[in-house]
Design a protein around this motif. Structure first.
Motif, PDB file in Angstrom:
ATOM      1  N   GLN A   1       4.263   5.882  -5.362  1.00 60.24           N
ATOM      2  CA  GLN A   1       4.531   5.652  -7.250  1.00 60.24           C
ATOM      3  C   GLN A   1       2.772   6.689  -8.045  1.00 60.24           C
ATOM      4  O   GLN A   1       3.138   7.647  -9.008  1.00 60.24           O
ATOM      5  CB  GLN A   1       4.275   4.239  -7.843  1.00 60.24           C
ATOM      6  CG  GLN A   1       5.309   3.257  -7.547  1.00 60.24           C
ATOM      7  CD  GLN A   1       4.619   2.283  -7.604  1.00 60.24           C
ATOM      8  OE1 GLN A   1       3.797   1.712  -7.778  1.00 60.24           O
ATOM      9  NE2 GLN A   1       6.646   1.113  -8.223  1.00 60.24           N
ATOM     10  N   GLU A   2       1.929   7.082  -7.275  1.00 57.20           N
ATOM     11  CA  GLU A   2       0.552   7.553  -7.689  1.00 57.20           C
ATOM     12  C   GLU A   2       0.873   9.215  -6.919  1.00 57.20           C
ATOM     13  O   GLU A   2       0.435  10.145  -7.670  1.00 57.20           O
ATOM     14  CB  GLU A   2      -0.928   6.626  -7.116  1.00 57.20           C
ATOM     15  CG  GLU A   2      -0.936   5.500  -7.267  1.00 57.20           C
ATOM     16  CD  GLU A   2      -2.785   4.601  -6.795  1.00 57.20           C
ATOM     17  OE1 GLU A   2      -2.219   5.451  -5.760  1.00 57.20           O
ATOM     18  OE2 GLU A   2      -2.612   3.565  -7.169  1.00 57.20           O
ATOM     19  N   SER A   3       1.831   9.153  -5.511  1.00 51.15           N
ATOM     20  CA  SER A   3       1.623  10.638  -5.373  1.00 51.15           C
ATOM     21  C   SER A   3       3.078  11.190  -5.458  1.00 51.15           C
ATOM     22  O   SER A   3       4.016  10.534  -5.247  1.00 51.15           O
ATOM     23  CB  SER A   3       0.941  10.881  -3.926  1.00 51.15           C
ATOM     24  OG  SER A   3       1.237  12.656  -2.840  1.00 51.15           O
ATOM     25  N   LEU A   4       2.481  12.815  -5.921  1.00 45.92           N
ATOM     26  CA  LEU A   4       3.710  13.330  -6.481  1.00 45.92           C
ATOM     27  C   LEU A   4       4.236  13.682  -5.132  1.00 45.92           C
ATOM     28  O   LEU A   4       5.467  14.228  -5.589  1.00 45.92           O
ATOM     29  CB  LEU A   4       3.726  14.230  -8.608  1.00 45.92           C
ATOM     30  CG  LEU A   4       4.873  14.718  -8.537  1.00 45.92           C
ATOM     31  CD1 LEU A   4       5.828  13.901  -8.936  1.00 45.92           C
ATOM     32  CD2 LEU A   4       4.356  15.715  -9.428  1.00 45.92           C
ATOM     33  N   PRO A   5       3.472  14.399  -4.877  1.00 39.38           N
ATOM     34  CA  PRO A   5       3.709  15.677  -3.671  1.00 39.38           C
ATOM     35  C   PRO A   5       5.015  14.775  -2.859  1.00 39.38           C
ATOM     36  O   PRO A   5       5.606  14.698  -2.074  1.00 39.38           O
ATOM     37  CB  PRO A   5       2.908  16.171  -2.640  1.00 39.38           C
ATOM     38  CG  PRO A   5       2.192  16.581  -4.509  1.00 39.38           C
ATOM     39  CD  PRO A   5       2.387  15.195  -5.082  1.00 39.38           C
TER      40      PRO A   5
ATOM     41  N   GLN B   1       0.876  -1.126   0.141  1.00 38.63           N
ATOM     42  CA  GLN B   1       0.120   0.088   0.119  1.00 38.63           C
ATOM     43  C   GLN B   1       0.471   1.514   0.073  1.00 38.63           C
ATOM     44  O   GLN B   1       0.255   2.172  -0.510  1.00 38.63           O
ATOM     45  CB  GLN B   1      -0.815  -0.438   1.377  1.00 38.63           C
ATOM     46  CG  GLN B   1      -1.843   1.328   1.478  1.00 38.63           C
ATOM     47  CD  GLN B   1      -2.945   1.150   2.456  1.00 38.63           C
ATOM     48  OE1 GLN B   1      -2.372   0.200   3.575  1.00 38.63           O
ATOM     49  NE2 GLN B   1      -3.908   1.894   2.498  1.00 38.63           N
ATOM     50  N   LEU B   2       1.724   1.304   0.644  1.00 41.69           N
ATOM     51  CA  LEU B   2       2.867   2.689   0.693  1.00 41.69           C
ATOM     52  C   LEU B   2       3.548   2.724  -0.605  1.00 41.69           C
ATOM     53  O   LEU B   2       3.601   3.245  -0.770  1.00 41.69           O
ATOM     54  CB  LEU B   2       3.885   2.187   2.424  1.00 41.69           C
ATOM     55  CG  LEU B   2       3.168   2.676   3.034  1.00 41.69           C
ATOM     56  CD1 LEU B   2       4.735   2.137   3.775  1.00 41.69           C
ATOM     57  CD2 LEU B   2       2.691   3.802   3.421  1.00 41.69           C
TER      58      LEU B   2
END
Length: 199
Positions: free
Chosen positions: A21-25, A15-16
């Protein structure tokens, strides 16, 4: 039981990774934290290096000083000069093996000087010595000279005290030149024991 514990951990880890991978910030924040940590470690290493360099520089400076001192050839001459100065200082003190002898020496010296100076009605009082019970201290004997004041005899007495090479301290001086001219002179004689003088 071990498998059951690993499954939630693996699921949590997956999950982490997915969030990373999905969150640029989140990715940027993590990379920024890593960069700040690296910069902090580099600065710590630089401070440590500067401190080590300063330490080695001080050691090298001290070593060079010691080498320069060890190459000097004047140490025996300096030692002899120091011994000569110490001998001259010790010669300024009175010497006695015990308090009774010291007190007798002071009494005899004062009797002679008062007689030679011609002080009329002289009364000499030599007090009990102090400091003779300790070998590491300078002993002291206090004395008092009273008599009739005549300028000539008083001048001769002061000249004798001043001319004595051994240490005599004038603690108190009173001159009374009124109806009954009188002097009151209080002195201190400083003593070393022979064992101290031989050091």
């Amino acid at each position: 039981m071990m498998l059951n514990n690993r499954i939630p951990f693996r699921a949590h880890w997956n999950q982490l990774r997915r969030q990373y991978q999905e969150s640029l910030p989140l990715r940027m924040s993590l990379w920024l934290a890593v960069m700040l940590l690296v910069v902090h470690l580099i600065l710590l290493c630089q401070d440590w290096r500067v401190e080590r360099e300063e330490h080695y520089r001080r050691l090298a400076k001290d070593w060079l000083k010691l080498q320069a001192i060890s190459r000097q050839t004047s140490w025996p001459e300096r030692s002899k000069q120091a011994d000569d100065v110490l001998l001259r200082v010790r010669e300024r003190f009175w010497l006695s093996t015990n308090a009774s002898q010291a007190r007798a020496d002071v009494q005899a010296w004062l009797d002679d000087q008062v007689t030679m100076a011609g002080v009329d009605d002289a009364k000499i009082t030599v007090l009990a010595p102090t400091g003779f019970d300790r070998e590491d201290s300078v002993a002291r004997i206090e004395a008092e000279v009273r008599g009739v004041f005549h300028p000539e005899s008083f001048s001769r007495l002061l000249h004798a005290i001043e001319g004595e090479p051994r240490q005599i301290v004038v603690d108190y001086l009173e001159l009374n030149n009124q109806i009954s001219p009188a002097i009151n002179l209080q002195l201190s004689f400083l003593f070393l024991q022979p064992s101290q003088a031989a050091l």
